[in-house]
Design a protein around this motif. Structure first.
Motif, PDB file in Angstrom:
ATOM      1  N   HIS A   7       0.821  -1.213   0.000  1.00  0.00           N
ATOM      2  CA  HIS A   7       0.000   0.000   0.000  1.00  0.00           C
ATOM      3  C   HIS A   7       0.854   1.261   0.000  1.00  0.00           C
ATOM      4  CE1 HIS A   7      -3.535  -2.440   0.719  1.00  0.00           C
ATOM      5  NE2 HIS A   7      -2.970  -2.982   1.780  1.00  0.00           N
ATOM      6  N   ARG A  10      -0.455   4.469  -1.809  1.00  0.00           N
ATOM      7  CA  ARG A  10      -1.658   5.009  -1.158  1.00  0.00           C
ATOM      8  C   ARG A  10      -1.300   5.662   0.168  1.00  0.00           C
ATOM      9  NH1 ARG A  10      -7.243   1.511  -0.825  1.00  0.00           N
ATOM     10  NH2 ARG A  10      -8.600   3.110   0.098  1.00  0.00           N
ATOM     11  N   VAL A  13       0.289   9.077  -0.514  1.00  0.00           N
ATOM     12  CA  VAL A  13      -0.725  10.102  -0.799  1.00  0.00           C
ATOM     13  C   VAL A  13      -1.393  10.555   0.495  1.00  0.00           C
ATOM     14  CG1 VAL A  13      -2.947  10.503  -1.920  1.00  0.00           C
ATOM     15  CG2 VAL A  13      -1.136   9.324  -3.152  1.00  0.00           C
ATOM     16  N   SER A  14      -1.657   9.613   1.406  1.00  0.00           N
ATOM     17  CA  SER A  14      -2.329   9.954   2.663  1.00  0.00           C
ATOM     18  C   SER A  14      -1.440  10.773   3.593  1.00  0.00           C
ATOM     19  CB  SER A  14      -2.770   8.672   3.383  1.00  0.00           C
ATOM     20  OG  SER A  14      -3.680   7.936   2.592  1.00  0.00           O
ATOM     21  N   LEU A 440      -8.561  11.654   0.718  1.00  0.00           N
ATOM     22  CA  LEU A 440      -7.541  11.228  -0.240  1.00  0.00           C
ATOM     23  C   LEU A 440      -7.444   9.709  -0.305  1.00  0.00           C
ATOM     24  CD1 LEU A 440      -4.657  13.797   0.340  1.00  0.00           C
ATOM     25  CD2 LEU A 440      -6.271  13.677  -1.549  1.00  0.00           C
ATOM     26  N   ASP A 441      -7.555   9.063   0.850  1.00  0.00           N
ATOM     27  CA  ASP A 441      -7.485   7.601   0.853  1.00  0.00           C
ATOM     28  C   ASP A 441      -8.648   7.000   0.076  1.00  0.00           C
ATOM     29  OD1 ASP A 441      -6.388   5.004   2.170  1.00  0.00           O
ATOM     30  OD2 ASP A 441      -8.528   4.972   2.603  1.00  0.00           O
ATOM     31  N   SER A 443     -10.430   8.519  -2.225  1.00  0.00           N
ATOM     32  CA  SER A 443     -10.311   8.907  -3.628  1.00  0.00           C
ATOM     33  C   SER A 443      -9.289   8.040  -4.340  1.00  0.00           C
ATOM     34  CB  SER A 443      -9.915  10.382  -3.731  1.00  0.00           C
ATOM     35  OG  SER A 443     -10.877  11.207  -3.128  1.00  0.00           O
ATOM     36  N   TYR A 444      -8.162   7.803  -3.682  1.00  0.00           N
ATOM     37  CA  TYR A 444      -7.140   6.951  -4.287  1.00  0.00           C
ATOM     38  C   TYR A 444      -7.674   5.536  -4.467  1.00  0.00           C
ATOM     39  CZ  TYR A 444      -2.569   4.879  -5.197  1.00  0.00           C
ATOM     40  OH  TYR A 444      -1.511   4.219  -5.776  1.00  0.00           O
ATOM     41  N   VAL A 448      -7.868   4.722  -8.293  1.00  0.00           N
ATOM     42  CA  VAL A 448      -6.691   3.944  -8.697  1.00  0.00           C
ATOM     43  C   VAL A 448      -6.892   2.467  -8.395  1.00  0.00           C
ATOM     44  CG1 VAL A 448      -4.208   3.643  -8.414  1.00  0.00           C
ATOM     45  CG2 VAL A 448      -5.201   5.943  -8.346  1.00  0.00           C
ATOM     46  N   GLU A 449      -7.045   2.146  -7.091  1.00  0.00           N
ATOM     47  CA  GLU A 449      -7.104   0.732  -6.732  1.00  0.00           C
ATOM     48  C   GLU A 449      -8.393   0.072  -7.201  1.00  0.00           C
ATOM     49  OE1 GLU A 449      -6.322   0.119  -2.645  1.00  0.00           O
ATOM     50  OE2 GLU A 449      -4.203   0.685  -2.807  1.00  0.00           O
TER      51      GLU A 449
END
Length: 744
Positions: A7, A10, A13-14, A440-441, A443-444, A448-449
């Motif tokens: 992770h 991710r 980003v967080s 952000l978590d 959204s990512y 993405v995931e």
């Protein structure tokens, strides 16, 4: 460590909100929205903890609209102010009087200066004027009313380029020498507007009434000290408090925690009373937060308001204000003494001082401690790191619950510290971290995931049971269509009697039958975590152990085969009721290393398995008809599924394979096995051992006993025929006990 690597993007980003919050807390990049949010939060906390009721210790003498209408516009003649002072002390008996106003200019409303100018050339008039001086000098009249009474005059400080001053300042509470090298960052002023010398001499106690608003224009705190030319002066509220408490001396108190080599910052004032010392905490600007009691004004209910005109007109009964602290101020909008506060945008300035005096008397002040920045930094780090490391590992619901729990925890702790201990700690930065890390978590995860997860579901959804796809989606990076070598268990299941069915049914009926049968068998495979490889006419191919790792792949495959046979028996009961012919299945199971992955051509590809172990499984399925059993398994499968009673069928060499293998069929689960079956299998082992030793007589005897109880058993009849055939062969012929199959 694996979770961090998996992770990592991710989590990175967080961590961005945490970095921004740290820059804000450390002052490297202050964010005005967060500062404003902290102010809003403080105002909300203050309103949530308002005390109830009116503070009877303090009364506000209000120069209100009614007073201006009855007594004339402000400023009033000084003799009228003197009459008001006399009324407060003589008839009402107030304890202390604080004046939230300044008398910086002489009162010439009686025409004293004009009369003196006219009398210069008129001796008789000059003599007459001398006799009238006591009545015409209104400032002297006010000074007489103030003299020897507990009165605190008001004044103000200014800062401009000219450093203009007027009037006489009171004595400072202490000078810079009293700091003894300590650091006191009080607001520094270079000008002032104070009271006339005659008034200052008559009432030497005075306090400044400056209010310093925050960045949003709201007055939340008042300075207790101000610096002017190296001297430190007290505010109106502090001067009134000291006079009320018996005029104790003031001493600065420095913080014990400071950097080595740096001056200790002053964080409080100590009032040196005989019975005990009072400590008043200060912030870095020598200000204190005002403990507002409620809405301001006469209708606010926090303090009693008495119109000044009622006192001047004698409408208030004597002794009504006995023993109270009186503050003279105004609520009239035209006199420009209304402030924006957390309680209201038009809050009387005099009541701001009243609230502070009440809080000082009660020793109940909200305190922004000097360690607040450090506490904010620690809280941001702990919460930010926890969320950044944990949220990427959780589901959306888990992330929401953890974020909500973190939010409730920090808000609850902050509110408890404020309500129970009066501590004002920053909250906006940690709320910013919680909210933005969560956003952000999520959204990512979605952008993405979830995209890779959806792609994974599209790839494997038609092969793998939905519940296995759900497991794979927890860590999609581990799975791909890339071919790899792994040990799996492969199954081939072929429908018997398909030819007779095709002769009796129309193509449409046959298709419906196949779909129904394969749907039910497929549900069994999926229930036992199998992956469907393909359907080939009346045959289905499946395997266990990919794409999801499954250590018990062989045991699951055997259990699936057993349940598939039971499902076919249930189907046959339904067929019998419907007048349809019965069906049967032959199942081949084999465990070994295979190549599994996305294979095919540019036009068509599929997730499948290839290899020698796959070919052997196909051959074993064909042998099921030869040995009269529903399931035939290889040696490795049997070894990895010990929870069954296995019956060895033969040692065979199938087409395309040079080495012989022993094949088995599961007869029943090992737990709770029938003793008769156990005895049958033991007798069969004797017969098979005799066969492999080419002991025809012993084998024949064992087979006779077996066929006596299982006359229809194809396996026993097959071996009886083999024994009879071997008896006719020459004893010199080579013997391996292995059956060779040249057909597929």
């Amino acid at each position: 460590m694996k979770a961090i690597l998996r992770h990592g993007p991710r989590m990175a980003v967080s961590l961005l909100p945490l970095l921004l919050a740290l820059l804000h807390v450390l002052g490297a990049w202050p964010m005005e929205p967060l500062q404003r949010l902290d102010q809003i939060i403080y105002d909300a906390r203050l309103k949530a903890a308002l005390p109830q009721g009116t503070d009877e210790r303090i009364v506000i003498v209000d120069i209100d609209e009614q007073s201006l209408a009855e007594q004339g516009r402000w400023p009033w003649p000084r003799d009228r102010v003197a009459a008001l002072v006399d009324e407060l002390f003589e008839r009402q008996g107030v304890r202390v009087l604080g004046l939230d106003t300044v008398f910086a200019e002489p009162d010439e409303s009686a025409g004293h200066a004009r009369l003196q100018a006219l009398a210069r050339d008129e001796p008789a008039l000059a003599q007459r004027l001398q006799a009238l001086l006591p009545e015409l000098d209104l400032d002297a009249r006010l000074a007489q009313a103030l003299r020897d009474r507990p009165v605190v005059l008001g004044y103000y400080f200014t800062s401009d380029r000219q450093a203009r001053t007027s009037g006489v300042l009171p004595a400072p509470v202490f000078t810079a020498d009293a700091l003894r090298g300590q650091q006191l960052r009080a607001t520094r002023w270079d000008g002032h507007g104070a009271n006339l010398p005659a008034l200052a001499e008559a009432a030497p106690r005075a306090g400044f009434f400056n209010a310093i608003a925050d960045s949003d224009g709201v007055v939340r705190s008042l300075p207790l000290l101000a610096e002017h030319q190296g001297r430190y002066y007290e505010s109106l509220a502090l001067a009134v408090l000291r006079l009320t408490l018996g005029d104790p001396a003031v001493a600065p108190v420095a913080s014990a925690a400071h950097l080595p080599g740096q001056p200790a910052p002053v964080h409080g004032l100590r009032l040196l009373q005989p019975e005990r010392a009072r400590l008043i905490p200060l912030d870095e600007r020598a200000t204190v937060l005002v403990p507002f009691r409620g809405a301001g004004g006469p209708q606010g209910g926090s303090f009693r308001y008495v119109p000044a005109t009622d006192l001047l007109s004698g409408r208030l009964p004597p002794g009504s204000l006995q023993g109270r602290i009186a503050l003279l101020g105004t609520t009239a909008p035209g006199l420009m003494d209304l402030r924006a506060t957390p309680m209201s945008e038009t809050f009387p300035g005099v009541e701001v001082h009243a609230n502070l005096i009440a809080g000082l008397l009660d020793e109940r002040l909200p305190v922004r401690p000097d360690y607040a920045p450090g506490a904010e930094l620690v809280q941001v780090l702990l919460v930010g790191l926890m969320l950044a490391l944990l949220l990427p590992r959780l589901s959306a619901l888990g992330a929401l619950l953890l974020s909500a729990a973190s939010l409730l925890a920090v808000v609850g702790l902050n509110l408890w510290l404020f309500s129970a201990h009066g501590l004002v700690l920053p909250l906006a930065s940690v709320l910013f971290v919680i909210a933005l890390v969560f956003v952000l978590d999520m959204s990512y995860g979605y952008l993405v995931e979830s995209r890779s997860k959806r792609h994974l579901a599209q790839l494997f959804g038609t092969y793998v049971p939905p519940e296995l796809v759900d497991e794979m989606l927890k860590d999609p990076d581990r799975y791909s269509m890339q071919a790899q070598t792994r040990e799996l268990t492969v199954m081939f299941c072929d429908m018997r009697g398909f030819t007779s069915l095709s002769e009796r049914l129309t193509p449409t009926e046959l298709q419906a039958l196949l779909n129904r049968v394969f749907s039910r068998l497929t549900r069994v495979i999926r229930r036992r975590r199998g992956t469907i490889d393909k359907y080939m006419g009346d045959c289905v191919m499946a395997f266990w152990g990919a794409p999801l790792d499954e250590p018990a792949h062989a045991a699951l495959a055997v259990q699936t085969a057993w349940e598939m046979v039971a499902e076919v028996q249930a189907i046959n009961r339904e067929h019998a009721a419907a007048g349809l012919p019965p069906i049967a299945v032959g199942i081949g199971l084999n465990t070994g290393e295979v190549c599994v992955g996305d294979m095919g051509s540019d036009l068509r590809r599929s997730y499948t398995v290839v290899g020698d172990a796959v070919n052997l499984a196909s051959r074993l399925e064909g042998l099921s008809k030869v040995y009269g059993v529903a399931v035939v398994a290889g040696e490795t499968t049997r070894a990895q599924a010990p929870g069954w009673l296995w019956q060895a069928l033969d040692r065979v060499q199938v087409k395309g394979k040079a080495e012989a293998v022993t094949i088995f069929t599961p007869r029943a689960p090992a737990a709770g096995a029938d003793p008769a079956l156990t005895a049958e299998l033991a007798l069969w082992e004797q017969a098979l051992a005799a066969w492999r030793a080419r002991d025809g007589a012993a084998c024949r005897d064992a087979l006779l006993q077996l066929r006596a109880t299982s006359a229809e058993n194809v396996l026993y009849r097959l071996y009886a025929e083999r024994v009879a055939s071997v008896d006719t062969e020459s004893r010199d012929a080579p013997w391996t006990g292995t059956t060779v199959f040249d057909d597929k």
